[in-house]
Structure formats: structure tokens, C-alpha cells
Design an enzyme around this catalytic site. Structure first.
Site, PDB file in Angstrom:
ATOM      1  N   CYS A  33      72.178  76.014  19.529  1.00  0.00           N
ATOM      2  CA  CYS A  33      72.306  74.574  19.290  1.00  0.00           C
ATOM      3  C   CYS A  33      71.014  74.004  18.695  1.00  0.00           C
ATOM      4  O   CYS A  33      71.039  73.045  17.951  1.00  0.00           O
ATOM      5  CB  CYS A  33      72.680  73.866  20.583  1.00  0.00           C
ATOM      6  SG  CYS A  33      71.695  74.388  21.980  1.00  0.00           S
ATOM      7  N   GLU A  79      76.732  70.931  11.663  1.00  0.00           N
ATOM      8  CA  GLU A  79      76.197  72.098  12.373  1.00  0.00           C
ATOM      9  C   GLU A  79      76.966  73.331  11.913  1.00  0.00           C
ATOM     10  O   GLU A  79      78.175  73.431  12.128  1.00  0.00           O
ATOM     11  CB  GLU A  79      76.362  71.904  13.880  1.00  0.00           C
ATOM     12  CG  GLU A  79      75.765  73.043  14.664  1.00  0.00           C
ATOM     13  CD  GLU A  79      75.900  72.867  16.175  1.00  0.00           C
ATOM     14  OE1 GLU A  79      76.989  72.554  16.644  1.00  0.00           O
ATOM     15  OE2 GLU A  79      74.882  73.051  16.864  1.00  0.00           O
ATOM     16  N   LYS A 138      83.788  77.253  34.134  1.00  0.00           N
ATOM     17  CA  LYS A 138      84.765  77.728  33.149  1.00  0.00           C
ATOM     18  C   LYS A 138      84.010  78.234  31.925  1.00  0.00           C
ATOM     19  O   LYS A 138      83.501  77.478  31.123  1.00  0.00           O
ATOM     20  CB  LYS A 138      85.729  76.600  32.722  1.00  0.00           C
ATOM     21  CG  LYS A 138      87.025  77.172  32.256  1.00  0.00           C
ATOM     22  CD  LYS A 138      87.529  76.993  30.860  1.00  0.00           C
ATOM     23  CE  LYS A 138      86.923  76.757  29.588  1.00  0.00           C
ATOM     24  NZ  LYS A 138      86.956  77.889  28.651  1.00  0.00           N
ATOM     25  N   GLU A 173      75.530  68.657  26.389  1.00  0.00           N
ATOM     26  CA  GLU A 173      74.532  69.276  25.513  1.00  0.00           C
ATOM     27  C   GLU A 173      75.314  69.761  24.299  1.00  0.00           C
ATOM     28  O   GLU A 173      76.047  70.738  24.374  1.00  0.00           O
ATOM     29  CB  GLU A 173      73.850  70.413  26.280  1.00  0.00           C
ATOM     30  CG  GLU A 173      72.493  70.741  25.731  1.00  0.00           C
ATOM     31  CD  GLU A 173      72.588  71.830  24.698  1.00  0.00           C
ATOM     32  OE1 GLU A 173      72.807  71.470  23.511  1.00  0.00           O
ATOM     33  OE2 GLU A 173      72.460  72.991  25.061  1.00  0.00           O
TER      34      GLU A 173
HETATM   35  P1  NDP Z   1      83.918  74.312  21.918  1.00  0.00           P
HETATM   36  O1  NDP Z   1      83.152  73.078  22.056  1.00  0.00           O
HETATM   37  O2  NDP Z   1      85.374  74.239  21.591  1.00  0.00           O
HETATM   38  O3  NDP Z   1      83.841  75.204  23.260  1.00  0.00           O
HETATM   39  C1  NDP Z   1      82.909  75.053  24.291  1.00  0.00           C
HETATM   40  C2  NDP Z   1      83.611  75.128  25.649  1.00  0.00           C
HETATM   41  O4  NDP Z   1      84.492  74.016  25.819  1.00  0.00           O
HETATM   42  C3  NDP Z   1      84.480  76.366  25.826  1.00  0.00           C
HETATM   43  O5  NDP Z   1      84.427  76.792  27.173  1.00  0.00           O
HETATM   44  C4  NDP Z   1      85.857  75.815  25.488  1.00  0.00           C
HETATM   45  O6  NDP Z   1      86.923  76.600  25.966  1.00  0.00           O
HETATM   46  C5  NDP Z   1      85.797  74.470  26.157  1.00  0.00           C
HETATM   47  N1  NDP Z   1      86.799  73.514  25.676  1.00  0.00           N
HETATM   48  C6  NDP Z   1      87.431  73.480  24.485  1.00  0.00           C
HETATM   49  N2  NDP Z   1      88.298  72.446  24.444  1.00  0.00           N
HETATM   50  C7  NDP Z   1      88.223  71.804  25.632  1.00  0.00           C
HETATM   51  C8  NDP Z   1      88.861  70.675  26.197  1.00  0.00           C
HETATM   52  N3  NDP Z   1      89.784  69.989  25.534  1.00  0.00           N
HETATM   53  N4  NDP Z   1      88.507  70.304  27.445  1.00  0.00           N
HETATM   54  C9  NDP Z   1      87.588  70.980  28.139  1.00  0.00           C
HETATM   55  N5  NDP Z   1      86.964  72.084  27.665  1.00  0.00           N
HETATM   56  C10 NDP Z   1      87.253  72.485  26.424  1.00  0.00           C
HETATM   57  O7  NDP Z   1      83.193  75.235  20.876  1.00  0.00           O
HETATM   58  P2  NDP Z   1      83.859  76.262  19.842  1.00  0.00           P
HETATM   59  O8  NDP Z   1      83.986  77.540  20.522  1.00  0.00           O
HETATM   60  O9  NDP Z   1      85.140  75.730  19.276  1.00  0.00           O
HETATM   61  O10 NDP Z   1      82.792  76.294  18.673  1.00  0.00           O
HETATM   62  C11 NDP Z   1      82.966  75.432  17.537  1.00  0.00           C
HETATM   63  C12 NDP Z   1      81.661  74.886  17.083  1.00  0.00           C
HETATM   64  O11 NDP Z   1      81.056  74.163  18.128  1.00  0.00           O
HETATM   65  C13 NDP Z   1      80.617  75.913  16.686  1.00  0.00           C
HETATM   66  O12 NDP Z   1      80.795  76.386  15.408  1.00  0.00           O
HETATM   67  C14 NDP Z   1      79.365  75.115  16.847  1.00  0.00           C
HETATM   68  O13 NDP Z   1      79.136  74.322  15.724  1.00  0.00           O
HETATM   69  C15 NDP Z   1      79.658  74.243  18.037  1.00  0.00           C
HETATM   70  N6  NDP Z   1      79.109  74.821  19.284  1.00  0.00           N
HETATM   71  C16 NDP Z   1      77.954  74.309  19.761  1.00  0.00           C
HETATM   72  C17 NDP Z   1      77.375  74.869  20.867  1.00  0.00           C
HETATM   73  C18 NDP Z   1      76.088  74.355  21.418  1.00  0.00           C
HETATM   74  O14 NDP Z   1      75.399  75.094  22.102  1.00  0.00           O
HETATM   75  N7  NDP Z   1      75.748  73.117  21.199  1.00  0.00           N
HETATM   76  C19 NDP Z   1      77.962  76.024  21.543  1.00  0.00           C
HETATM   77  C20 NDP Z   1      79.210  76.451  20.989  1.00  0.00           C
HETATM   78  C21 NDP Z   1      79.738  75.859  19.894  1.00  0.00           C
HETATM   79  P3  NDP Z   1      87.525  77.711  24.942  1.00  0.00           P
HETATM   80  O15 NDP Z   1      86.504  78.730  24.817  1.00  0.00           O
HETATM   81  O16 NDP Z   1      88.731  78.213  25.575  1.00  0.00           O
HETATM   82  O17 NDP Z   1      87.831  76.987  23.672  1.00  0.00           O
END
Ligand code: NDP
Length: 493
Positions: free
Chosen positions: A299, A396, A190, A265
Site C-alpha cells: 500500500c 493505485e 477474515k 488502511e
Molecule cells: P479488496 O479490498 O477487495 O480485499 C481486501 C479484503 O476485503 C479481503 O479479505 C476481501 O475478501 C475483503 N472484502 C471484499 N469485499 C468485501 C465486502 N463487501 N465486505 C467485507 N469485506 C470484503 O482487495 P482486492 O483483493 O480486490 O484487491 C484489489 C485492489 O485493491 C488491489 O489491486 C489494490 O489496488 C488494492 N489493495 C490494497 C491493499 C492495501 O494494502 N492497501 C491490499 C490489497 C488490495 P476477498 O479476498 O474474498 O475478496
């Protein structure tokens, strides 16, 4: 520079009707609806992806289960290896298509997609392909009464749900898929709602190179629906997730139902420590690269700089100068060195952090220019006067914002204590020419990966976090073993 034909093809691919790839077939989502994919470089609509939800997830999990217990269980490790290698070759043959799609959908400079994201995905497939034939157990000498032949075997963990974010969508999709399939698991991917394009292209190649149906399934959709359905589904044995700490926490709770194995992660707040003896020129370049690459949406971005007071001004000036010169613009522009962030929401979030930092007393000691125009551009920024209590230092930001701080005491315990003063523990970077300090500091830092004097990701090097940066490791032997269950077998002779 993008080849115009190739760019047209990429746009055409983005604009076509996309479905879900389940059980080897492209299916309409049950909802019958779709969501928009946009180009962060100019905000334009690229196309629409199918909105998969719980019913589609259920179908995908069933398909993955059937393949796991049937055709994939009967596929020899060497054949799994060949399929993964063939997929790597197919991606290589279409490398520029993938780079263009990644740039169109994520916004990153095309040069970065070509030089890092796509080659890294290819190498990850080849690296894990090699492991398919090498996973095994040990023979164990037992000391109890009797005579025994005891040994361990590694079995595939089962059906895996891979949930990936938007910052490096292609490389991360492959980083989860490659070890999972090499270990004999089946998978439902996903991608993030912002960036499903390269995952869609990947699924077409999976189909072309001949993976058996149901081994790899793709459900595009939203986290709260498709993602949540995956992590709650009793037919899923493992969730591998990259994303925010907040969603990571939610996943841990949701996975408790059937005690899914979980690899997380999550975020980071990587310290970059510059000792007085460091090669300052290289440290400046490294510090700038570490925070401005991918517009800071990494990250492991080096977002907290700790420099000895004797080199602090030089470091801040150097990184600020770098920020000032960076060409910020759309990823497709060959002159661009830093692209936009992924969405308006992310742009607001990053700008909000800069404002909060200044409100709390930080100073902007260097700032580049965000391109004008409709893209989601933010200026690369260096903050000084930051304190450990400020939100910009603790949270972050996931944007090109560096918090620079100095230290005066050369005591390594004191330096490590400041670097470790964070909830996160993903990475740490040290710049020094003193071998002893390098080793001693590396041991004291609470981080999953410590890099001394530069370096990047490698599919062979385990990657993951201490503390709230996650659970488990990806990459390397530890990464693939995380897709297996260890079984002990003892036979009385
Ligand atoms: P999320 O953690 O919301 O998204 C990551 C993935 O998880 C996406 O595929 C998302 O789907 C999915 N997801 C969201 N909610 C759920 C749930 N309840 N159950 C299962 N899967 C879910 O990241 P954001 O896009 O909201 O980013 C917000 C912040 O997160 C950033 O500003 C950053 O600080 C951090 N981040 C960290 C990352 C890393 O590499 N460590 C990567 C991305 C973000 P969908 O896209 O539909 O929301």
C-alpha cells in the site's frame, strides 16, 4: 533455500482438510463447501479452505461476545500479555513454517518472508504484549461547583472484525490481532480468499498456547459473503480493515447500522521526492526497493518518483538498470528477487495499467523480464513522460510500476503541491541531505508517514493515511488505543 522436509510439511499442512476456528473448536462451515488456495509462483493447487458464510460469522460473533463479557474480561492484563508473548515465542519456534506457507500462498520470495513478514509479526506481538499492562487513563481537575474525583479509563471496544488483504497476509493478520487482544477485545479474523494459509496456521498456535475459547476466531471465506456478514453484523463493535479504497467505502456504509468503530488502511500513491543534493546512489536503491519489493503489492509502495531535473536522468537510469537486473521468478527459487503477483486477475490488472499508460503517451524507460512459466509474473517497469492526469499516476496499480517525473523549481511549496496532487495520503519519501528542506517538506506533505532517506515499518511507529488512504492509525500507542473506548467518570465527593 527451503529445507525439503520443512517444505514437504508446509505442503502437507496446505493440503489437509481445513475448517473454521470458532469458539476454540475447528468446525465444518455450514455451507459444507470449500474454495481453492493456489501457489502464485506456478499456479498449482495447494489445497482448499472452508467457505465460511453468514451463519458461521454469526456463530463466531456470538462466541467472541461471550468470551468478551466472560473469560476474557476476567483475564488480567498481565495474563493477556503473557499469552501474546507466548504466541510470539511459538511463532518464532516455527518461523520457517510460517515463511514457507506465506511464500507458497502469496508468492513472495522466501527470503522476504523470512526477513520481513515473520519477524515483523513476532515483534508486533511482543510490542503490543507490553501495552496490555500499560493502558490507562488520567485524573482530571474539574472547575465546576462542588468537589469531584474525575478520571478516565480505557475499556476494550468490544468484538472486533479484522478483514485483511493478500499482500502481507500474516504480518497484517497479526498487526490487527495483537493490539485488539492486548486491549482486551475479542476478534474474528477474515483473511483474503487468495491467502488464508498463514492465518490457518496461526489459529492452530493460538489454540496450542492456550488462549481461552472464543477470544480469537477465524472465518475463512469470501468478501462478499463472510466479509459482508461481519461488517453488517450488529454484534460487531469495530471493523479494522486493510484493502482497497472501494471496499473501504463499502465498509463505512455497512458499518453505519450500529455505528461500528472503523479503522481503514486503504490504498496509496506514495511520492518519492529526490532533491538535487540527495545521495543519488542511496536514492536509486531506495526508490527501486520501494516500488519492486513484494512486486509492488504494498500500500505504501513509492509509485510516483519526483526527481529534480539535475538528477532525473541518473535516477531513471539507475532504477531502470535495477529493474533490468531483477531476477523475477517463483518465491521458492533462492535466486528470485521479485516474486509473482498474487493472481491472474492482479497480473491482468497490472499489465492493463502499463498498456493504458503507454496508450495515454507514457514511455517505457526500463523494464525487467518477467519469468516465463505458469506463475503470475509481471515485469518491473519504469515509465517516463507520465502526466498527472494519467490513470497510472492517479490510481493505485499495486504492481511493480514506477511513474517517474521531474521538477525544475526548487520551491518546496511547488514540489509538495505536485506530490500532494493525489486522492491518497498514506506515505511520502524524501531523499535529501539538507536538514532544513527535510523538515520543511515533511510538514508540507499530506501523508500519514513521511520517511526521509529510507526506513521501514516498525510496530511502534503509527501508520495510516490522510485523505482517501484511510481512517485512523495502526501501530504504536495510537494503534492500540483505537481498540479502546475512553470513559470519563466523575464522582462527587
Ligand atoms: P479488496 O479490498 O477487495 O480485499 C481486501 C479484503 O476485503 C479481503 O479479505 C476481501 O475478501 C475483503 N472484502 C471484499 N469485499 C468485501 C465486502 N463487501 N465486505 C467485507 N469485506 C470484503 O482487495 P482486492 O483483493 O480486490 O484487491 C484489489 C485492489 O485493491 C488491489 O489491486 C489494490 O489496488 C488494492 N489493495 C490494497 C491493499 C492495501 O494494502 N492497501 C491490499 C490489497 C488490495 P476477498 O479476498 O474474498 O475478496
Amino acid at each position: 533455500m527451503a529445507d525439503q522436509n520443512a517444505l514437504e510439511n508446509a505442503r502437507r499442512f496446505a493440503g489437509k482438510e481445513h475448517r473454521l476456528f470458532i469458539d476454540g473448536v475447528w468446525r465444518e462451515p455450514r455451507s459444507g463447501s470449500a474454495f481453492e488456495m493456489r501457489n502464485p509462483g506456478d499456479g498449482t493447487l495447494l489445497g482448499q479452505a472452508a467457505k465460511g458464510e453468514a451463519a458461521d460469522v454469526d456463530l463466531a460473533v456470538r462466541a467472541a461476545r461471550t468470551a468478551l463479557e466472560g473469560v476474557w474480561a476476567d483475564t488480567k492484563p498481565a495474563e493477556r500479555a503473557r499469552l501474546l508473548w507466548r504466541l510470539a515465542d511459538a511463532i518464532e519456534a516455527h518461523a520457517d513454517d510460517f515463511a514457507l506457507l506465506e511464500t507458497l500462498n502469496n508468492g513472495k520470495p522466501l527470503r522476504d518472508a523470512r526477513l520481513f513478514d515473520v519477524p515483523h509479526a513476532i515483534e508486533t506481538l511482543r510490542y503490543n504484549s507490553g501495552w496490555a499492562t500499560k493502558l490507562g487513563g488520567d485524573t482530571i481537575n474539574l472547575s465546576g461547583p462542588g468537589t469531584w474525583h474525575a478520571f478516565t479509563v480505557r475499556e476494550p471496544i468490544g468484538v472486533v472484525a479484522a478483514i485483511v488483504p493478500w499482500n502481507a497476509p500474516f504480518a497484517m493478520s497479526v498487526a490487527k490481532m495483537a493490539p485488539a487482544l492486548a486491549a482486551g477485545c475479542t476478534l474474528i479474523l477474515k483473511p483474503a480468499e487468495q491467502t488464508p494459509l498463514t492465518a490457518l496456521r496461526l489459529a492452530h498456535l493460538v489454540e496450542e498456547v492456550g488462549f481461552p475459547k472464543g477470544v480469537f476466531n477465524l472465518v475463512t471465506g469470501f468478501g462478499e459473503t463472510a466479509g459482508a456478514a461481519l461488517v453488517e453484523h450488529p454484534g460487531v463493535d469495530k471493523v479494522t480493515f486493510t484493502g482497497s479504497t472501494e471496499v473501504g467505502r463499502h465498509i463505512v456504509r455497512a458499518a453505519a447500522g450500529n455505528f461500528k468503530r472503523v479503522t481503514l488502511e486503504l490504498g496509496g500513491k506514495t511520492p518519492v521526492i529526490v532533491m538535487p543534493d540527495a545521495d543519488i546512489k542511496r536514492a536509486i536503491e531506495g526508490a527501486a526497493r520501494s516500488i519492486f519489493t513484494n512486486a509492488g503489492q504494498v500500500c505504501n509502495a513509492g509509485s510516483r518518483l519526483f526527481a529534480h531535473e539535475s538528477v532525473f536522468d541518473a535516477l531513471v537510469e539507475g532504477v531502470a538498470e535495477h529493474a533490468g537486473k531483477l531476477r523475477v521468478g517463483p518465491g521458492l527459487d533462492p535466486a528470485t528477487q521479485m516474486g509473482p503477483v498474487v493472481s491472474q486477475e492482479q497480473k491482468d490488472r497490472v499489465l492493463g495499467y502499463i498498456e493504458a499508460g503507454v496508450r495515454e503517451g507514457a514511455r517505457i524507460s526500463g523494464q525487467g523480464t518477467a519469468a516465463s512459466g505458469p506463475g503470475y509474473f509481471v515485469p518491473p517497469t519504469v515509465l517516463t513522460g507520465t502526466l498527472p492526469t494519467m490513470s497510472v499516476v492517479r490510481e493505485e496499480i499495486f504492481g511493480p510500476v514506477l511513474c517517474a517525473m521531474s521538477f525544475s523549481d526548487g520551491d518546496l511549496d511547488a514540489i509538495a503541491a505536485r506530490a500532494n496532487d493525489t486522492d491518497y495520503g498514506l506515505g511520502a519519501i524524501v531523499w535529501t541531505q539538507n536538514l532544513s528542506a527535510a523538515h520543511r517538506l515533511s510538514r508540507k506533505l499530506k501523508a500519514g508517514t513521511v520517511r526521509v532517506n529510507g526506513g521501514g515499518l516498525d510496530p511502534a511507529l503509527p501508520f495510516g493515511g490522510f485523505k482517501q488512504s484511510g481512517w485512523g492509525r495502526e501501530n504504536g500507542r495510537d494503534g492500540i488505543e483505537a481498540y479502546t473506548e475512553l470513559k470519563s467518570i466523575a464522582i462527587a465527593l
